[in-house]
Write an enzyme that holds these catalytic residues in place. Structure first.
Site, mmCIF file in Angstrom:
data_model
loop_
_atom_site.group_PDB
_atom_site.id
_atom_site.type_symbol
_atom_site.label_atom_id
_atom_site.label_comp_id
_atom_site.label_asym_id
_atom_site.label_seq_id
_atom_site.Cartn_x
_atom_site.Cartn_y
_atom_site.Cartn_z
ATOM 1 N N GLY B 452 0.829 -1.195 0.000
ATOM 2 C CA GLY B 452 0.000 0.000 0.000
ATOM 3 C C GLY B 452 0.866 1.247 0.000
ATOM 4 O O GLY B 452 0.378 2.373 -0.001
ATOM 5 N N GLY B 494 12.924 -1.946 0.349
ATOM 6 C CA GLY B 494 12.257 -2.442 -0.854
ATOM 7 C C GLY B 494 12.600 -1.664 -2.106
ATOM 8 O O GLY B 494 13.142 -2.217 -3.077
ATOM 9 N N ILE B 567 14.274 11.553 -3.372
ATOM 10 C CA ILE B 567 12.860 11.229 -3.195
ATOM 11 C C ILE B 567 12.278 10.949 -4.581
ATOM 12 O O ILE B 567 12.256 11.820 -5.455
ATOM 13 C CB ILE B 567 12.137 12.381 -2.473
ATOM 14 C CG1 ILE B 567 12.716 12.552 -1.054
ATOM 15 C CG2 ILE B 567 10.636 12.119 -2.417
ATOM 16 C CD1 ILE B 567 12.718 11.301 -0.182
ATOM 17 N N ASN B 569 9.189 9.803 -5.503
ATOM 18 C CA ASN B 569 7.811 10.222 -5.779
ATOM 19 C C ASN B 569 7.333 11.004 -4.556
ATOM 20 O O ASN B 569 7.090 10.430 -3.496
ATOM 21 C CB ASN B 569 6.928 8.985 -6.021
ATOM 22 C CG ASN B 569 5.474 9.352 -6.273
ATOM 23 O OD1 ASN B 569 4.966 10.347 -5.760
ATOM 24 N ND2 ASN B 569 4.798 8.536 -7.062
ATOM 25 N N PRO B 570 7.229 12.318 -4.669
ATOM 26 C CA PRO B 570 6.906 13.130 -3.480
ATOM 27 C C PRO B 570 5.552 12.794 -2.871
ATOM 28 O O PRO B 570 5.369 12.946 -1.662
ATOM 29 C CB PRO B 570 6.931 14.571 -4.006
ATOM 30 C CG PRO B 570 6.998 14.496 -5.490
ATOM 31 C CD PRO B 570 7.481 13.125 -5.867
ATOM 32 N N GLN B 576 4.425 8.093 3.275
ATOM 33 C CA GLN B 576 5.247 7.248 4.141
ATOM 34 C C GLN B 576 5.754 8.028 5.346
ATOM 35 O O GLN B 576 5.713 7.551 6.470
ATOM 36 C CB GLN B 576 6.443 6.686 3.365
ATOM 37 C CG GLN B 576 6.069 5.565 2.420
ATOM 38 C CD GLN B 576 5.466 4.400 3.165
ATOM 39 O OE1 GLN B 576 6.106 3.781 3.992
ATOM 40 N NE2 GLN B 576 4.199 4.119 2.910
ATOM 41 N N LYS B 639 17.314 6.323 -0.550
ATOM 42 C CA LYS B 639 17.383 5.580 0.710
ATOM 43 C C LYS B 639 15.953 5.233 1.107
ATOM 44 O O LYS B 639 15.002 5.762 0.547
ATOM 45 C CB LYS B 639 18.026 6.439 1.799
ATOM 46 C CG LYS B 639 19.495 6.754 1.555
ATOM 47 C CD LYS B 639 20.047 7.659 2.648
ATOM 48 C CE LYS B 639 21.519 7.946 2.379
ATOM 49 N NZ LYS B 639 22.045 8.950 3.346
ATOM 50 N N GLY B 642 10.373 4.312 4.617
ATOM 51 C CA GLY B 642 9.153 3.748 5.200
ATOM 52 C C GLY B 642 9.129 3.764 6.714
ATOM 53 O O GLY B 642 8.067 3.653 7.311
ATOM 54 N N GLU B 643 10.290 3.870 7.340
ATOM 55 C CA GLU B 643 10.300 3.696 8.790
ATOM 56 C C GLU B 643 10.765 4.924 9.566
ATOM 57 O O GLU B 643 10.441 5.084 10.738
ATOM 58 C CB GLU B 643 11.143 2.467 9.146
ATOM 59 C CG GLU B 643 10.371 1.207 8.778
ATOM 60 C CD GLU B 643 11.211 -0.043 8.645
ATOM 61 O OE1 GLU B 643 11.236 -0.808 9.605
ATOM 62 O OE2 GLU B 643 11.824 -0.267 7.586
#
Ligand SMILES: Cc1cc2nc3c(=O)[nH]c(=O)nc-3n(C[C@H](O)[C@H](O)[C@H](O)COP(=O)(O)OP(=O)(O)OC[C@H]3O[C@@H](n4cnc5c(N)ncnc54)[C@H](O)[C@@H]3O)c2cc1C
Lengths: 314, 679
Positions: B452, B494, B567, B569-570, B576, B639, B642-643
């Site tokens: 997602g 990923g 980045i 895709n802004p 995220q 880089k 996601g976290e």
């Protein structure tokens, strides 16, 4: 999930066969069935009965049909104008989607959110009398400080019922009239019994007396929206010349039923409408509290809320 | 092909599958129509935390209508060896935690399966259990490694001496509760056997990994297990490896000869699929009077299960975050009669940086030094310094009165707080294939999973640029274990990992001189890469208000500034970042799995009781980033993102609560009952 049958109620006085339960919006009952906590054999849907009107009463009060949806009631012009405490309480409860389904009677009769009650794999004296109450030693941060017993410290979760309690509402059933305060019974040693209603007794409406002062509801919860109360206060107040002429106070999320604070009211009537009398009145009520390890904060919370809500109305 | 094609990378493309999701066309694991003899599984979970299961009364049920099988260790098929003992389901009589799968009912209908499961009679010899983590637990031990492969302990310099001699000292203990990932889509599998081959429609973060793991249990090579994972409704780490649902569904399908669907109910996500361990963390900081750290000591205690060891790397980010001559970190674990903790968004960094970044705030207070400045003085990372500086400007930090409990508006105490963020830039080997279609479009395939996050979309952008094709001429196929092998959607690795393979395959196709197909495997290149010391950084800023009457906390503003590579895709990046920040808000204020030691389990197991932030909790949230491509890292210069949003954001909120009220909450979540007595 247990198999059950479903039928629609067609008249107000048809009662219920053994093992049957009324179904209104289903937002509580169906959840409990999915959890295996409620196990009716028959669901009798009462939402097709003509109980979905709000009407004026000759004495200036209001009759609220048992089937009126919470969202409709919250925005009813007379409720908003004359009983803001009720509108505020309704809008502070659940979510828009749930309020669209939830009904007046269903809301009054929703069950506790005690985490042991909500889990069929746990001991609970409501599930199975005598199986014990793990909440006493376990998780009770949001359970009762007033009116509980060694058998049960569940809290009644409704916001609406707290407002109705402060409004001196009267519940009409197909058999009798009951002051809302008399509908619920405290757990004592029989926590499985929560109300005085007998099997098959249908709530038909809730009646409000004529409006008697300014009113407000304040709910405190663990996030900004969509959470049950950890403490709430409903108040109706009339001040004459700086003196409390009349007051009605009810507390939510502190007791097995919406808690009418009679002692506090008594302590306030005729007293100056000031912060210090409000605090003294709160203390008079809360002196009876019997907090456990993790819920003593509710005493401070309710005390602060009483003062703040009454100051706002005075 | 033209050279004037606008680069797709960097554009705010919408999610490719967005319309399918909002119209309901997207299918999830429990929604596939697989023939008309589909059966339903329901898991029976242990009602005790420790003991042995001696018997299950199967017969009366199997004779009942619609029940096809009742499996338990007494009659379940034997499985091959499991690397993950949680997957050796129904193989022996031991009960290691409350909620463990002890039987499986398969029936023609879901209702029948549930009813049979509820009435199943289990004979259990229960034993006394131990589920409480304590800093003085007698069985604490030091694991050899912490997740994923760090030494458990580290030490440079003489920490004790440096701390004892420090001009200013902080010695504090922070506690975080057990947390549950509980993604929106519960874990689910639809399993069927096609001859001896196994097909699994499964919700997970790593289709090839699931194929290999489940295959091994059924003595099948990975190639004979086909895992289809087209859409995933979130995982947050809890779907990183196979979970019992996949094994049980395959087992049920094998025994009954029918396709079997097993969708875990929400409640089971609070026991069977992992959680973040509770932590108890002692932090000691020593500094000179002008705010240079001289000693840093971070000792973390967590738990693991009786089944196997998972050691959260709670103190690992403290090893690099700040420069000090003496730094020591360590981890200790207790084996409890509890489920095994697992990955949950930023395992290690999220709880560890909470403690470190709150302790830094406490140190700034003792030093009477601005907390942004304290961090600037002690980091050697330029990009972190920039995030702090620029973030402070953008947030409007500087006109702040540093003294706590000064700003009051009506009933609200108001304060602001800052905390740093860090996350390792990880890359794993993957492979991809690019195939030219008859119409000139290109199909790019890789066995990745999109949780997602927008992975499919970003890979399409990367592929388009590598091919020199317009974005809409590229189609990316993912979510299928039979495609070229991809690494796990985890560790924020990923996009970097898959993007590298996709770039390679697309470039190879473009440069192939007219071939129809090209593949690329990044393994050799990734193995050569030195990933050591590569991190993304960030700075989080929060403004909160605390109601003096009720203790309620509201986050008026939450702001993040990041240096996280290029980045790509802004639009998806922003979601995220802010998604991580909102989860950080939940960690700071709401989330807690409440343990009942006597019952030996958590009593919170649905979203009415386990609170996460709702829309009304998020008033103003903003994420911005530096232009920070790291071309040496991978072909995209990216880089992971996601976290990092959940790292430090909880500390920024706690620090803001302290600034607002003067109260230090060192025991998460910071709920009103912890504030009210001191307001
Ligand atoms: C996620 C969630 C959050 C919620 N948050 C809140 C909250 O913040 N505050 C709050 O106050 N509530 C909250 N609720 C509870 C909600 O208000 C109740 O579920 C709802 O009011 C119940 O009404 P209903 O019509 O759906 O009742 P049902 O579920 O249909 O019935 C409830 C009970 O009432 C009985 N009953 C219904 N009608 C009659 C009748 N006419 N005569 C006799 N018996 C009858 C039924 O037999 C049943 O026992 C929440 C619920 C959920 C699921």
């Amino acid at each position: 999930m247990k198999t059950f049958t479903y039928r629609t109620a067609t008249s107000l006085d048809e009662g219920l066969e053994p093992g049957a339960t009324f179904l209104a919006g289903g937002t509580n009952l169906v959840d409990l069935m999915k959890l295996g906590v409620a196990t009716p054999d028959v669901l009798v849907d009462v939402t097709k009965l003509p109980l979905d009107e709000v009407s004026d009463r000759p004495d200036g009060g209001l009759r609220i049909g048992a089937g009126v949806r919470n969202s409709d009631l919250a925005v009813h012009p007379r409720v908003r104008q004359d009983y803001p405490v009720l509108s505020q309480a309704l809008l502070a409860g659940a979510s828009g989607q749930l309020r669209n389904m939830a009904t007046t009677a269903g809301n009054l009769l929703q069950r506790t959110r005690c985490r042991y009650f909500m889990d069929a794999t746990m001991p609970c004296n409501k599930h199975e009398p005598g199986s014990g109450c793990p909440a006493q030693e376990g998780d009770h941060r949001n359970l009762a400080i007033l009116g509980g017993s060694p058998s049960c410290i569940a809290t009644h979760p409704s916001d609406m019922a707290v407002a109705l309690t402060a409004l001196d509402a009267v519940v009409q059933t197909d058999r009798r009239s009951l002051a809302l305060g008399d509908l619920y019974v405290l757990p004592g040693s029989t926590p499985e019994q929560e109300t005085v209603l007998s099997h098959g007794e249908l709530i038909t409406s809730v009646d409000l007396p004529d409006p008697r002062g300014k009113s407000a509801y304040r709910k405190v919860r663990d996030r900004a929206s969509y959470a049950f109360a950890v403490g709430s206060v409903a108040a109706v107040l009339r001040v004459d010349d700086g003196t409390v002429a009349d007051v009605r106070l009810a507390f939510g999320a502190v007791a097995p039923k919406p808690w009418r604070a009679y002692r506090a009211e008594e302590a306030l009537r005729g007293r100056p409408a000031t912060r210090s009398s409000f605090l003294e009145a709160a203390d008079a009520e809360l002196a009876a509290a019997t907090p456990l390890r993790d819920n003593a904060y509710k005493i401070t919370l309710i005390r602060n809320l009483v003062a703040s809500v009454l100051e706002g109305l005075a | 092909m033209t050279t004037t094609t606008e680069r797709a990378v960097g554009q705010p493309h919408r999610r490719v599958e967005g319309p399918d999701k909002v119209t309901g066309a997207a299918r999830y694991a429990a929604e596939y129509q697989v023939g008309d003899d589909l059966a339903y599984g329901w898991v029976v979970q242990s009602p005790v935390a420790r003991g042995t299961l001696t018997a299950v009364a199967v017969d009366p049920l199997v004779e009942a209508d619609d029940v096809l099988a009742v499996l338990w260790h007494g009659n379940a098929p034997r499985l091959g060896k499991a690397d993950d003992p949680e997957l050796a389901v129904l193989q022996n009589d031991r009960i290691s935690y409350r909620g463990q799968a002890v039987a499986l009912v398969v029936a023609r209908t879901l209702e029948a399966a549930r009813e049979a499961a509820a009435s199943l009679q289990l004979a259990i010899d229960a034993e006394p259990h131990d589920t409480v983590l304590r800093a003085d637990h007698p069985d604490l031990y030091t694991p050899e490694k912490v997740n994923p492969d760090f030494p458990s302990e580290s030490s440079t310099g003489d920490v004790d001496a440096a701390f004892a001699g420090a001009a200013v000292r902080v010695d504090v203990t922070y506690r975080t509760p057990a947390l549950h990932n509980s993604p929106m889509e519960p874990h689910a599998t639809t399993a069927l056997w096609a001859g001896d081959d196994l097909v699994l429609y499964d919700s997970n973060q790593h289709p090839p990994g699931i194929a290999a793991t489940v295959g091994a249990l059924f003595d099948l090579p990975a190639a004979r297990v086909h895992v289809i994972t087209e859409h995933v409704g979130g995982g947050f780490g809890s779907k990183g490896t196979a979970r019992p649902n996949a094994v049980l569904a395959a087992m049920g399908a094998k025994v009954t000869g029918r396709p079997v669907r097993l969708a875990l109910p929400r409640q089971a996500l609070f026991s069977m699929v992992g959680h973040r361990t509770p932590t108890i963390q002692q932090i000691r900081l020593g500094a000179t009077a002008d705010g240079k750290l001289t000693a840093v000591d971070h000792q973390a205690v967590g738990h693991t299960s009786r089944l196997f060891e998972f050691a959260e790397q709670t103190a690992v980010s403290t090893r690099h975050m700040y420069e000090a001559p003496a730094v020591r970190t360590g981890h200790r674990l207790a084996r409890l009669d509890m489920p095994t903790p697992r990955w949950m968004r930023a395992p290690g960094e999220a709880p560890g940086m909470l403690a470190l970044e709150c302790a830094m705030d406490e140190l700034a207070g003792s030093l009477e030094l601005d907390p942004v400045e304290l961090r600037v003085r002690n980091t050697g990372f330029d990009s972190y310094r920039k995030c702090l500086g620029l973030g402070a400007d953008r947030f409007g930090w500087h006109d702040r009165d540093p003294r706590p409990r000064r700003r009051r508006e009506g009933d609200w105490w108001i304060g602001t707080g800052v905390a740093g963020a860090t996350y390792p830039a990880m890359i794993q080997p993957s492979s991809a294939r690019a195939r030219r279609q008859p119409d000139g479009d290109v199909e790019v395939s890789i066995a990745a999973a999109d949780l997602g996050t927008g992975a499919r979309t970003v890979l399409t952008q990367i592929a388009a640029d590598a091919l020199g094709l317009p974005y809409d001429r590229v189609r990316v196929r993912i979510g299928d274990s039979t495609l070229p092998q991809a690494s796990v959607a985890g560790g924020s690795s990923g996009t970097a990992s898959w993007g590298w393979a996709v770039t390679g395959a697309c470039r190879a196709l473009r440069e192939s001189g007219g071939l129809d197909e090209a593949t690329f495997d990044s393994t050799a290149l990734v193995e050569k890469l030195n990933q050591e010391g590569k991190h993304a950084f960030g700075a989080h800023f929060a403004e909160v208000r605390v109601d003096a009457v009720t203790g309620e906390v509201r986050v008026s503003r939450l702001y993040g500034m990041y240096a996280a590579g290029r980045i790509l895709n802004p639009r998806t990046a922003r979601s995220q970042f802010i998604g991580g920040m909102i989860m950080g808000m939940g960690m700071a204020l709401h989330e807690e799995s409440v343990l009942d030691p006597a019952m030996g389990t958590w009593v919170t197991h649905d979203f009415a009781e386990y609170h996460v932030p709702v829309h009304a909790d998020v008033e103003s949230i903003e994420a911005e980033w530096l232009d920070d491509p790291d071309e040496g890292l991978n072909p995209m210069g990216s880089k992971g993102i996601g976290e990092i949003g959940i790292v430090g954001s909880p500390a920024a909120i706690l620090n803001a609560i302290h600034h607002a009220t003067g109260i230090r909450v060192r025991d998460l979540p910071a709920r009103l009952d912890k504030l009210l007595p001191s307001l």
